[in-house]
Design a protein around this motif. Structure first.
Motif, mmCIF file in Angstrom:
data_model
loop_
_atom_site.group_PDB
_atom_site.id
_atom_site.type_symbol
_atom_site.label_atom_id
_atom_site.label_comp_id
_atom_site.label_asym_id
_atom_site.label_seq_id
_atom_site.Cartn_x
_atom_site.Cartn_y
_atom_site.Cartn_z
ATOM 1 N N GLU A 92 0.849 -1.191 0.018
ATOM 2 C CA GLU A 92 -0.101 0.047 -0.120
ATOM 3 C C GLU A 92 0.789 1.440 -0.045
ATOM 4 O O GLU A 92 0.234 2.445 -0.503
ATOM 5 C CB GLU A 92 -1.073 -0.024 1.288
ATOM 6 N N LYS A 93 2.069 1.181 0.907
ATOM 7 C CA LYS A 93 2.958 2.389 0.713
ATOM 8 C C LYS A 93 3.499 2.561 -0.824
ATOM 9 O O LYS A 93 3.587 3.657 -1.258
ATOM 10 C CB LYS A 93 3.879 2.205 1.598
ATOM 11 N N GLN A 94 3.966 1.309 -1.330
ATOM 12 C CA GLN A 94 4.371 1.662 -2.760
ATOM 13 C C GLN A 94 3.318 1.969 -3.449
ATOM 14 O O GLN A 94 3.691 2.870 -4.498
ATOM 15 C CB GLN A 94 4.934 0.342 -3.136
ATOM 16 N N ALA A 95 2.042 1.524 -3.612
ATOM 17 C CA ALA A 95 0.768 2.112 -4.453
ATOM 18 C C ALA A 95 1.053 3.429 -4.186
ATOM 19 O O ALA A 95 0.489 4.256 -5.140
ATOM 20 C CB ALA A 95 -0.135 1.190 -3.947
ATOM 21 N N PRO A 128 -1.985 14.547 -3.925
ATOM 22 C CA PRO A 128 -2.043 12.954 -4.553
ATOM 23 C C PRO A 128 -3.415 12.843 -4.669
ATOM 24 O O PRO A 128 -4.367 13.404 -4.612
ATOM 25 C CB PRO A 128 -1.771 12.341 -3.031
ATOM 26 N N PRO A 129 -3.562 11.692 -5.768
ATOM 27 C CA PRO A 129 -5.082 11.452 -6.370
ATOM 28 C C PRO A 129 -6.002 11.060 -5.282
ATOM 29 O O PRO A 129 -5.666 10.416 -4.195
ATOM 30 C CB PRO A 129 -4.635 10.160 -7.323
ATOM 31 N N ALA A 130 -7.048 11.372 -5.527
ATOM 32 C CA ALA A 130 -8.249 11.104 -4.573
ATOM 33 C C ALA A 130 -8.557 9.422 -4.777
ATOM 34 O O ALA A 130 -8.105 8.743 -5.504
ATOM 35 C CB ALA A 130 -9.666 11.585 -5.045
ATOM 36 N N PRO A 131 -9.040 8.795 -3.729
ATOM 37 C CA PRO A 131 -9.374 7.532 -3.730
ATOM 38 C C PRO A 131 -10.382 7.175 -5.132
ATOM 39 O O PRO A 131 -10.990 8.216 -5.728
ATOM 40 C CB PRO A 131 -10.318 7.084 -2.658
ATOM 41 N N PRO A 132 -10.595 5.873 -5.598
ATOM 42 C CA PRO A 132 -11.236 5.624 -6.935
ATOM 43 C C PRO A 132 -12.600 5.859 -6.408
ATOM 44 O O PRO A 132 -13.161 5.976 -5.655
ATOM 45 C CB PRO A 132 -10.969 4.183 -6.922
#
Length: 352
Positions: A92-95, A128-132
């Protein structure tokens, strides 16, 4: 007495498991498997050892070490949960890091498209991008793989060749969204529009107004067109998912429908439209309020395609679209279908 036919040599076992013979010997050195030996001393793997080796392969794919795999296979299940929790946290950190980088790249490309080179300070300030917006566990033929949709528009097109699974994707989207409605191919005969308009006088007035304007333009009023206009004008909360929107519509009606989509208000419930018509989805004139989801023929995961020549997936997407005359001539035809043993296999266009 054992059956020699059920025992495999090293090369056969490795091929069955999708690994190398060297990996099998490594598993053996760590005490994870214990193959039998032939009279000549060759390793041979029976069903039990193949099953155990398959468990090792599965654990390794999750990032479990060989030592941890040995402990888990010997019955200590608490180790697996602890290892997977740590593995999940790392992934999850990498993602998160990767998603932030993708967001900066997207911003940089957008700036370059407008003739500007973004500064380092600007790139560092990209949020950072928002959640899906939507996450779906995909049905067959994807067998539970996850599909995340980050951007949606007022109108969202779902495109793919026959047999690609796009109808199943549409059903999954409708089931995943609160209050979503799925409008199927039976809309022209199932009384969908009439029932909705009987229950909502405001909807009936909006539909009548639209149909009056279309009639003035020479667009024939058909049951299929009325059903679609009713779906477009529905103001109940929740997305509307429509199967093969061009079904039973001629070119003039499809052009009129395209005009309605272009005039759709941004605050209206989002539409998801399955289509293979290049009149409904005209790639050269698509607007920023429209998105395209493409289902590849090889059952790779669906993907959001930027409608620009050279973009990933664009050429495959473009080849799926055809004029109404071609779509009518090829209705229900399919060049390839899964084996009969696959669930939901169909040779009709309705299968998606």
């Amino acid at each position: 007495m054992r059956s020699h036919a059920s025992f495999l040599n090293s090369a056969e076992a490795a091929r069955r498991l999708g690994i190398s013979p060297k990996a099998l010997r490594l598993y053996e050195r760590h005490g994870l498997i214990t193959p039998d030996r032939t009279a000549a001393g060759w390793r041979t793997y029976g069903p039990d050892e193949i099953k155990r080796a398959g468990a090792v392969v599965a654990l390794r794919s999750l990032g479990v070490s060989l030592a941890e795999a040995a402990t888990i296979l010997n019955g200590d299940g608490t180790v697996l949960d602890r290892v997977l929790a740590a593995r999940q946290a790392a992934l999850e950190k990498q993602a998160s890091t990767l998603a932030a980088t993708v967001a900066r790249v997207h911003y940089a490309r957008s700036e370059l498209a407008h003739g500007r080179m973004p500064s380092l300070a600007e790139l560092n300030d990209v949020p950072p991008p928002a959640p899906p917006w939507l996450s779906v566990d995909l049905p067959w033929p994807w067998n539970g793989e996850r599909f995340d949709l980050f951007d949606i528009g007022a109108v969202n097109y779902v495109v793919g060749p026959l047999g690609s699974g796009k109808t199943r994707l549409a059903h999954a989207i409708a089931k995943s969204l609160d209050g979503a409605k799925f409008v199927g191919l039976d809309r022209a005969v199932g009384g969908y529009a009439q029932a909705r308009m009987d229950a909502d006088g405001g909807l009936r007035r909006r539909v009548d107004a639209v149909l009056e304007n279309l009639a003035a333009e020479g667009v024939p009023q058909t049951v299929a067109l009325v059903a679609l206009v009713a779906a477009f004008e529905d103001r109940e909360p929740g997305a509307v998912v429509i199967d093969m929107v061009e079904q039973d519509l001629n070119r003039r009606s499809q052009l009129a429908l395209r005009g309605l989509l272009r005039r759709r208000k941004a605050d209206a419930p989002p539409l998801f439209l399955l289509t293979r018509s290049n009149v409904i989805l005209e790639l050269a004139t698509i607007t920023p309020s429209e998105t395209v989801i493409f289902c590849p023929a090889n059952h790779s995961l669906p993907m959001q395609v930027v409608p620009r020549p050279g973009a990933p997936g664009y050429e495959a997407l473009a080849t799926c679209l055809a004029p109404p005359e071609v779509r009518a001539r090829t209705e229900g035809m399919i060049a390839w279908m899964p084996g009969a043993s696959q669930p939901g296999a169909s040779v009709t266009g309705a299968a998606g």
